[in-house]
Design an enzyme around this catalytic site. Sequence first.
Site, PDB file in Angstrom:
ATOM      1  N   SER A 145       0.857  -1.202   0.000  1.00 17.42           N
ATOM      2  CA  SER A 145       0.000   0.000   0.000  1.00 17.42           C
ATOM      3  C   SER A 145       0.882   1.238   0.000  1.00 17.42           C
ATOM      4  O   SER A 145       2.035   1.183   0.441  1.00 17.42           O
ATOM      5  CB  SER A 145      -0.867  -0.012   1.265  1.00 17.42           C
ATOM      6  OG  SER A 145      -1.468   1.240   1.448  1.00 17.42           O
ATOM      7  N   TYR A 158      -1.806  -1.010  10.457  1.00 22.49           N
ATOM      8  CA  TYR A 158      -1.930  -1.318   9.028  1.00 22.49           C
ATOM      9  C   TYR A 158      -0.710  -0.783   8.265  1.00 22.49           C
ATOM     10  O   TYR A 158      -0.083  -1.502   7.486  1.00 22.49           O
ATOM     11  CB  TYR A 158      -3.216  -0.722   8.456  1.00 22.49           C
ATOM     12  CG  TYR A 158      -3.355  -0.957   6.966  1.00 22.49           C
ATOM     13  CD1 TYR A 158      -3.692  -2.220   6.474  1.00 22.49           C
ATOM     14  CD2 TYR A 158      -3.132   0.070   6.051  1.00 22.49           C
ATOM     15  CE1 TYR A 158      -3.804  -2.441   5.106  1.00 22.49           C
ATOM     16  CE2 TYR A 158      -3.245  -0.149   4.683  1.00 22.49           C
ATOM     17  CZ  TYR A 158      -3.585  -1.409   4.220  1.00 22.49           C
ATOM     18  OH  TYR A 158      -3.682  -1.632   2.861  1.00 22.49           O
TER      19      TYR A 158
END
Length: 281
Positions: A145, A158
């Site tokens: 990401s 995350y």
Amino acid sequence: MSREFKGWTILITGASAGLGREFARQWAREAGRLVLVARRLDRLEQVKEDLLSINSTLQVDLLNYDISVPDEMVRLMNWCESNQIHADLLVNNAGLGDYGVYELTDWQKLDQMLMVNIVALSALTRYFLPEMIRRKKGAIANISSIASFVPIPTFAVYAATKAYVTSFSEALSLELEGTGVTVTAICPGPIPTEFGSVAERAGKTKPLASPPWFQITASQAVRESILAIRRGKPCFVPGWIVRCVATLMSGCPTILMRWIGKRFGKFPDKAQSQRNAVRVD
Ligand SMILES: NC(=O)c1ccc[n+]([C@@H]2O[C@H](COP(=O)([O-])OP(=O)(O)OC[C@H]3O[C@@H](n4cnc5c(N)ncnc54)[C@H](OP(=O)(O)O)[C@@H]3O)[C@@H](O)[C@H]2O)c1
């Protein structure tokens, strides 16, 4: 170098929705066999039906395992062993996030995130890599990401799991040079999928807002990512605007990132308001 994956066996985790389903669709004409992993079998069955309508000769295997559970990971690998599945291309796509201040996280969800985003991805890479090296042919795509480039308050774990994915993939990619096997970290920005609704804490936290011009579709992200995987790029950010922002983010000194986070991101205030909301409850 740009490779064709004609007839390849491709294993995709998280293929019941979002990017994983889109990877399966875009490879349906080229692959020989697609092995699709996720927990929701009914969703996987719909994906299979869709894939067979694109290519009726495609072999599709559905594996409904929860890859956050070590025993299920062992069963998945045993299934691959007994069915002689040697993935030529492994797409470690399954992943989840959790929005909100750290001290209010549900530990079970956090544990699941660490297991899926880090442990399962590392374990499947370890499982399939030796045979890829032996055959001098293979590719691994780890879906990371843009969050991997900087620490993100209220999305801390995350972002840290994805920092692991990008770092791990970059290192492996160099380690494997000359073996015929490539590793690519794909680092998307915001894409409308089920990711946001899984990451929010129902009724308590909402996803971090992202303007429409910063979002791209799953179809565009996957199309561009497939080109990068074909070329064996170590790291790729789909979408040119997201790519520019990612370049700025990764070149930004930590001290400046802290200042931006405080001054413009207003993260300390956002965190405090989440705490206050819980106290009112
Ligand atoms: N969408 C974004 O904005 C965005 C941005 C950057 C990076 N990413 C990354 O892209 C990847 C794909 O995300 P997405 O946007 O496609 O999300 P999504 O729509 O929520 O899909 C996630 C997939 O992972 C599977 N999965 C989750 N937990 C699992 C488990 N324990 N065992 C097996 N499968 C599991 C889900 O299937 P089941 O629920 O059926 O198990 C689903 O197929 C993730 O790694 C995510 O971190 C997404």
